[in-house]
Scaffold this active site. Structure first.
Site, short mmCIF file in Angstrom:
data_model
loop_
_atom_site.label_atom_id
_atom_site.label_comp_id
_atom_site.label_asym_id
_atom_site.label_seq_id
_atom_site.Cartn_x
_atom_site.Cartn_y
_atom_site.Cartn_z
N ASP A 1 0.85 -1.19 0.00
CA ASP A 1 0.00 0.00 0.00
C ASP A 1 0.89 1.24 0.00
OD1 ASP A 1 0.97 0.08 2.62
OD2 ASP A 1 -0.80 -0.95 3.37
N ASP B 1 1.54 5.14 1.50
CA ASP B 1 1.23 6.20 2.46
C ASP B 1 1.82 7.49 1.93
OD1 ASP B 1 0.18 4.28 4.19
OD2 ASP B 1 2.15 3.87 5.05
N ASP C 1 10.73 5.15 12.80
CA ASP C 1 11.48 4.15 13.57
C ASP C 1 12.86 3.80 13.02
OD1 ASP C 1 10.13 2.95 11.46
OD2 ASP C 1 9.07 1.47 12.69
P1 ATP Z 1 4.47 -2.61 6.05
O1 ATP Z 1 5.14 -2.96 4.80
O2 ATP Z 1 4.25 -3.78 6.91
O3 ATP Z 1 3.25 -1.76 5.89
P2 ATP Z 1 5.50 -0.19 7.11
O4 ATP Z 1 6.88 0.21 7.51
O5 ATP Z 1 4.87 0.53 5.98
O6 ATP Z 1 5.55 -1.74 6.85
P3 ATP Z 1 3.35 0.80 8.64
O7 ATP Z 1 2.80 0.31 9.92
O8 ATP Z 1 2.49 0.86 7.44
O9 ATP Z 1 4.61 -0.10 8.36
O10 ATP Z 1 3.99 2.24 8.92
C1 ATP Z 1 4.26 3.19 7.94
C2 ATP Z 1 5.45 4.06 8.35
O11 ATP Z 1 5.19 4.72 9.59
C3 ATP Z 1 6.74 3.28 8.61
O12 ATP Z 1 7.45 3.05 7.43
C4 ATP Z 1 7.45 4.18 9.57
O13 ATP Z 1 8.09 5.25 8.89
C5 ATP Z 1 6.35 4.75 10.40
N1 ATP Z 1 6.11 3.95 11.60
C6 ATP Z 1 5.28 2.90 11.73
N2 ATP Z 1 5.28 2.40 12.96
C7 ATP Z 1 6.14 3.16 13.67
C8 ATP Z 1 6.59 3.14 15.01
N3 ATP Z 1 6.15 2.24 15.87
N4 ATP Z 1 7.48 4.09 15.38
C9 ATP Z 1 7.93 5.02 14.51
N5 ATP Z 1 7.55 5.06 13.24
C10 ATP Z 1 6.67 4.15 12.79
MG MG Z 2 2.75 0.38 5.28
#
Ligand code: ATP
Ligand code: MG
Length: 452
Positions: A74, A76, A148
């Site tokens: 997806d 963001d 993160d």
């Molecule tokens: P996935 O591929 O599983 O979606 P993702 O990294 O995109 O992995 P998301 O939960 O969609 O995970 O989070 C989007 C973004 O938000 C991350 O890439 C990161 O930059 C930020 N983020 C998410 N969770 C945290 C956290 N616990 N602390 C700090 N930043 C976070």
């Molecule tokens: Mg994501």
């Protein structure tokens, strides 16, 4: 070639970060991600926001995954516009969340999650140092600092095809390193789920967790106990459904993160027989995810918890409880233990129970019962589950084979299959002549009560 160049440009390590630091702006000639590779919806959203004078970038997982050669699941978007300003710009959008307001913008069937740059410095924390609310908007640099990992703090501008990189995330990804932004202990204290995310992302992308980020995990694992169970459930589900569950769970164990986190893993991973079943279930899930086949949370949790249910079921039967009652009591007992930590939703719990409850029905191969079972809406899932049990050597392979044939044939052969069971030839070679019928299998000893 590109890698070499990138290595040259980014071989130096980041100086201690600060929000005033100038980011690297990496052109497409160096990173290679074209606008066609990202979702058209996300491009549209960024273009519309930029047209109004806001900053807008694709951020986080999508950029990271593209750089790593994965297709993002997806997209963001991060922007300087406030949620209200975003909402006003897109007709098909809505603001969600109260504490963390974000906007969902719809483009066809796609949902693009748009969030406003956030600063974290004034975030309110609880007595464990966990962040409670940080709905304070900030600059792009501040937004990057609160993310993160360095590989998650990359901003892609689809219009110029440039990556804005504050924390050397591109170089870290090239060097296959997962690095925490800031001081790992402090960041884990703010949000213990980051430890789980580290393991999940490292497993997913084949990254090595930077030693400074890895070292404190074992000591700090117990902080996960303070995380609300709904959040833990979401994160666990992501980990299990990532297509790399085998690797991720292996790593969780190595880091000492499986204890206390997932009662189900505590129980099963310390028992050799159950372990075989669990790994098979995880491998099975991984290959389904990789083949783009659907996987359901209920199927997976049903599988992970089955060895424990099966064990308790046997104990209860041995104590004289009737078969069905023993199973239902064992199911409730196991789910109750999980509910203390993982918020398995009511809907998922109902599905799990249904899968389990259908299992003894595969032992009833006489009369009308088999005809009713194959008409059951969850027959296919229950059969997949039966197959998994057979593969784990809990029950004879003959049973799922028989049901597969029974479900996919005509009336005449179904009668033959039933006769074969009744005469004890197991359906392998249908009996020619109708012999004297044995007692129906309903009354026979349960085949599947023997093992997981
Ligand atoms: P996935 O591929 O599983 O979606 P993702 O990294 O995109 O992995 P998301 O939960 O969609 O995970 O989070 C989007 C973004 O938000 C991350 O890439 C990161 O930059 C930020 N983020 C998410 N969770 C945290 C956290 N616990 N602390 C700090 N930043 C976070
Ligand atoms: Mg994501």
């Amino acid at each position: 070639m590109i890698r070499k160049l990138l290595r040259k440009v980014f071989s130096h390590r980041a100086a201690p970060f600060s929000a005033s630091q100038e980011p690297a702006r990496i052109p497409v000639s160096l990173h290679g991600i074209r606008r066609e590779q990202v979702s058209a919806g996300a491009v549209k959203v960024c273009a519309a926001l930029q047209n109004r004078g806001y900053q807008a970038y694709i951020v986080g997982g999508a950029v990271r995954d593209l750089l790593a050669g994965h297709v993002p699941k997806d997209h963001d978007v991060a922007t300087s516009a406030t949620p209200e300003e975003v909402r006003a710009l897109f007709r098909r959008s809505r603001i969600i969340g109260r504490r963390f307001k974000i906007v969902h913008v719809l483009n066809g069937a796609e949902v693009i999650e748009v969030s406003t740059f956030r600063a974290s410095h004034e975030a309110e924390t609880d007595r464990h140092g966990r962040v409670l609310a940080d709905n304070i908007y900030g600059s792009q640099a501040e937004d990057a600092i609160r993310r993160d990992f360095t590989v998650n703090a990359l901003y892609y501008d689809p219009l110029t095809e440039t990556i804005v990189d504050y924390h050397h995330g591109v170089a870290d990804l090239q060097q296959k390193t997962l690095r925490v932004i800031g001081e790992p202990r402090a960041r884990y204290r703010e949000d213990p789920v980051r430890m789980l995310r580290a393991v999940r992302l490292a497993a997913k992308l084949g990254l090595i967790i930077d030693p400074a980020a890895r070292a404190p995990i074992r000591d700090m694992a117990s902080l996960l106990e303070n995380v609300p169970s709904a959040r833990l459930f979401d994160e666990t589900l992501k980990l299990l459904m990532s297509g790399n569950a085998v690797r991720a769970i292996g790593q969780l164990r190595e880091e000492g993160l499986h204890h206390g986190l997932l009662p189900l893993l505590d129980i099963v991973l310390d028992q050799p027989i159950a372990e075989r079943f669990i790994w098979l279930a995880l491998e099975n899930t991984d290959s389904r995810v990789r083949a783009d086949k659907p996987v359901s949370a209920s199927f997976l949790f049903a599988a992970l918890l089955w060895p424990e249910v099966s064990r308790k079921w046997k104990v209860r039967q041995a104590a004289g409880e009737p078969l069905q009652q023993a199973l239902f009591d064992a199911m409730d007992e196991v789910l109750a233990v999980q509910a203390q930590r993982l918020a398995i939703t009511r809907r998922v719990a109902a599905d799990i129970k249904e899968l389990w409850a259908l299992q003894p029905r595969f032992d009833k191969r006489a009369g009308r019962a088999p005809f009713r079972l194959i008409e059951h809406p969850r027959f296919r899932a229950a059969w997949d589950f039966l197959l998994l049990r057979a593969q784990a050597a809990g029950i004879p392979e003959e049973l799922p084979d028989w049901w597969n044939r029974f479900a996919h044939t005509g009336q005449a052969e179904r009668e033959e299959l039933l006769r074969a069971v009744a005469t004890g030839s197991g359906g392998k070679a249908p009996a020619r002549k109708r012999r004297r019928r044995r007692k129906p299998a309903d009354a026979a000893a349960p085949e599947s009560a023997a093992a997981p």
